[in-house]
Write a protein that holds these residues in place. Structure first.
Motif, mmCIF file in Angstrom:
data_model
loop_
_atom_site.group_PDB
_atom_site.id
_atom_site.type_symbol
_atom_site.label_atom_id
_atom_site.label_comp_id
_atom_site.label_asym_id
_atom_site.label_seq_id
_atom_site.Cartn_x
_atom_site.Cartn_y
_atom_site.Cartn_z
ATOM 1 N N SER A 84 0.826 -1.204 0.000
ATOM 2 C CA SER A 84 0.000 0.000 0.000
ATOM 3 C C SER A 84 0.863 1.258 0.000
ATOM 4 C CB SER A 84 -0.917 0.004 1.229
ATOM 5 O OG SER A 84 -1.804 -1.102 1.189
ATOM 6 N N ALA A 85 1.969 1.203 0.782
ATOM 7 C CA ALA A 85 2.859 2.352 0.847
ATOM 8 C C ALA A 85 3.527 2.611 -0.489
ATOM 9 C CB ALA A 85 3.914 2.135 1.930
ATOM 10 N N VAL A 86 3.943 1.533 -1.155
ATOM 11 C CA VAL A 86 4.579 1.661 -2.460
ATOM 12 C C VAL A 86 3.602 2.232 -3.469
ATOM 13 C CG1 VAL A 86 5.563 0.405 -4.404
ATOM 14 C CG2 VAL A 86 6.263 -0.163 -2.071
ATOM 15 N N GLN A 87 2.364 1.727 -3.458
ATOM 16 C CA GLN A 87 1.349 2.209 -4.384
ATOM 17 C C GLN A 87 1.009 3.672 -4.134
ATOM 18 O OE1 GLN A 87 -1.803 -0.621 -3.764
ATOM 19 N NE2 GLN A 87 -1.079 -1.975 -5.412
ATOM 20 N N ALA A 88 1.013 4.063 -2.860
ATOM 21 C CA ALA A 88 0.687 5.441 -2.512
ATOM 22 C C ALA A 88 1.752 6.406 -3.023
ATOM 23 C CB ALA A 88 0.543 5.582 -0.998
ATOM 24 N N ASN A 89 3.005 5.926 -3.088
ATOM 25 C CA ASN A 89 4.100 6.778 -3.538
ATOM 26 C C ASN A 89 4.254 6.808 -5.053
ATOM 27 O OD1 ASN A 89 4.946 7.619 -0.972
ATOM 28 N ND2 ASN A 89 6.100 5.735 -0.649
ATOM 29 N N GLU A 90 3.569 5.898 -5.756
ATOM 30 C CA GLU A 90 3.645 5.877 -7.206
ATOM 31 C C GLU A 90 2.855 7.053 -7.780
ATOM 32 O OE1 GLU A 90 2.129 2.162 -8.453
ATOM 33 O OE2 GLU A 90 3.997 1.061 -8.091
ATOM 34 N N PRO A 91 3.388 7.716 -8.815
ATOM 35 C CA PRO A 91 2.647 8.832 -9.413
ATOM 36 C C PRO A 91 1.334 8.362 -10.014
ATOM 37 C CG PRO A 91 4.508 8.172 -10.790
ATOM 38 C CD PRO A 91 4.645 7.440 -9.489
ATOM 39 N N ALA A 92 0.303 9.170 -9.819
ATOM 40 C CA ALA A 92 -1.015 8.804 -10.339
ATOM 41 C C ALA A 92 -0.999 8.840 -11.865
ATOM 42 C CB ALA A 92 -2.070 9.768 -9.803
ATOM 43 N N LYS A 93 -1.590 7.839 -12.476
ATOM 44 C CA LYS A 93 -1.650 7.795 -13.933
ATOM 45 C C LYS A 93 -2.675 8.805 -14.439
ATOM 46 C CE LYS A 93 -0.274 2.944 -14.411
ATOM 47 N NZ LYS A 93 -0.657 1.608 -14.923
ATOM 48 N N ALA A 94 -2.293 9.553 -15.439
ATOM 49 C CA ALA A 94 -3.191 10.551 -16.000
ATOM 50 C C ALA A 94 -4.392 9.873 -16.649
ATOM 51 C CB ALA A 94 -2.453 11.404 -17.034
ATOM 52 N N ALA A 95 -5.550 10.451 -16.414
ATOM 53 C CA ALA A 95 -6.770 9.891 -16.990
ATOM 54 C C ALA A 95 -6.738 10.050 -18.506
ATOM 55 C CB ALA A 95 -7.983 10.595 -16.415
ATOM 56 N N LYS A 96 -7.246 9.070 -19.212
ATOM 57 C CA LYS A 96 -7.294 9.124 -20.664
ATOM 58 C C LYS A 96 -8.276 10.210 -21.100
ATOM 59 C CE LYS A 96 -8.106 6.231 -24.736
ATOM 60 N NZ LYS A 96 -8.503 4.874 -25.213
ATOM 61 N N PRO A 97 -7.899 11.052 -22.048
ATOM 62 C CA PRO A 97 -8.809 12.112 -22.506
ATOM 63 C C PRO A 97 -10.153 11.547 -22.961
ATOM 64 C CG PRO A 97 -6.614 12.476 -23.361
ATOM 65 C CD PRO A 97 -6.599 11.108 -22.737
ATOM 66 N N ASP A 98 -11.212 12.270 -22.667
ATOM 67 C CA ASP A 98 -12.568 11.849 -23.018
ATOM 68 C C ASP A 98 -13.060 12.704 -24.188
ATOM 69 O OD1 ASP A 98 -15.340 11.391 -23.151
ATOM 70 O OD2 ASP A 98 -15.431 10.892 -21.025
ATOM 71 N N ALA A 99 -13.058 12.119 -25.375
ATOM 72 C CA ALA A 99 -13.458 12.855 -26.574
ATOM 73 C C ALA A 99 -14.922 13.285 -26.522
ATOM 74 C CB ALA A 99 -13.199 12.013 -27.814
ATOM 75 N N ASN A 100 -15.766 12.502 -25.865
ATOM 76 C CA ASN A 100 -17.178 12.865 -25.771
ATOM 77 C C ASN A 100 -17.374 14.134 -24.943
ATOM 78 O OD1 ASN A 100 -18.224 10.753 -27.344
ATOM 79 N ND2 ASN A 100 -18.168 9.341 -25.619
ATOM 80 N N LYS A 101 -16.616 14.246 -23.864
ATOM 81 C CA LYS A 101 -16.682 15.470 -23.063
ATOM 82 C C LYS A 101 -16.121 16.640 -23.871
ATOM 83 C CE LYS A 101 -16.429 13.349 -18.458
ATOM 84 N NZ LYS A 101 -15.642 13.257 -17.198
#
Length: 219
Positions: free
Chosen positions: A23-40
């Protein structure tokens, strides 16, 4: 000798410790950018951009750029350049109208808009001035050696398709818009490319018009 309860306790402790470590390792990993939403992005374009740029990114008025089929990274970057960033006195691209629209968009909104517009098909344009066609072609394909102006095709490709994430698509763009941007680079109201500023300052009005018209017919 360890008793059974002790073994169970140690096993449970090991499992908990492993879980906490993961959990600690995952918390320190950079968050993956959300894929752009073409519909929005489409919804934003239809509500805020369509009046000038067209619902599908094909602006009908030559004053405004066609955005359909433009590289997504380039569109997102240009939108952000209309907003003054921290530490900047003014935005890299000065345009009161676009500053108002871009100022309302988050970085996510910009990526969504870019994703939608890049997926649309640009309607082809045409070169209209036969008297300057040869000059425009010469500048685009060979540059101007005596002025140390490089060929446009070197960065924007022979057919004007550009290079994704580096150089924009130019082929088919309205000549009036392309010319206006060359002027903006020359006059310093657009200063988000040192390379283009250096090139534009060496071009005469006639040369700008000629190459802009030639670009409009590329496909």
């Amino acid at each position: 000798m360890l008793t059974k309860p002790t073994l169970i306790t140690r096993f449970a402790s090991t499992v908990v410790a492993s879980f906490l470590l993961v959990s600690a390792v995952q918390a320190n990993e950079p968050a993956k950018a959300a894929k752009p939403d073409a519909n929005k992005g489409k919804a934003i374009v239809e509500q805020q951009c369509a009046a000038c740029h067209g619902a599908d990114g094909n602006a009908s008025a030559p004053l405004y750029p066609k955005l359909a089929g433009q590289h997504a990274e380039y569109i997102a970057k240009q939108l952000s350049n209309f907003k003054a960033q921290p530490g900047q006195d003014k935005p890299l691209r000065e345009n009161a109208v676009m500053a108002g629209f871009a100022g309302q968009l988050s970085d996510e909104d910009m990526k969504n808009v870019a994703a939608y517009l890049s997926a649309q098909t640009m309607k082809p344009g045409v070169a209209r001035n036969k008297d300057t066609l040869a000059l425009g072609e010469k500048i685009y394909r060979g540059g101007i050696a005596e002025k140390k102006v490089p060929a446009c095709a070197g960065c924007h490709s022979p057919n004007g398709a550009g290079i994704p994430a580096q150089y924009p698509r130019l082929g088919g763009q309205h000549a009036q818009y392309t010319e206006s941007q060359l002027v903006a680079f020359r006059e310093g109201t657009r200063h988000n490319s040192e390379q283009m500023t250096a090139i534009a300052t060496k071009l005469s009005d006639r040369e700008m018009k000629a190459v802009s018209d030639y670009i409009a017919g590329l496909r």
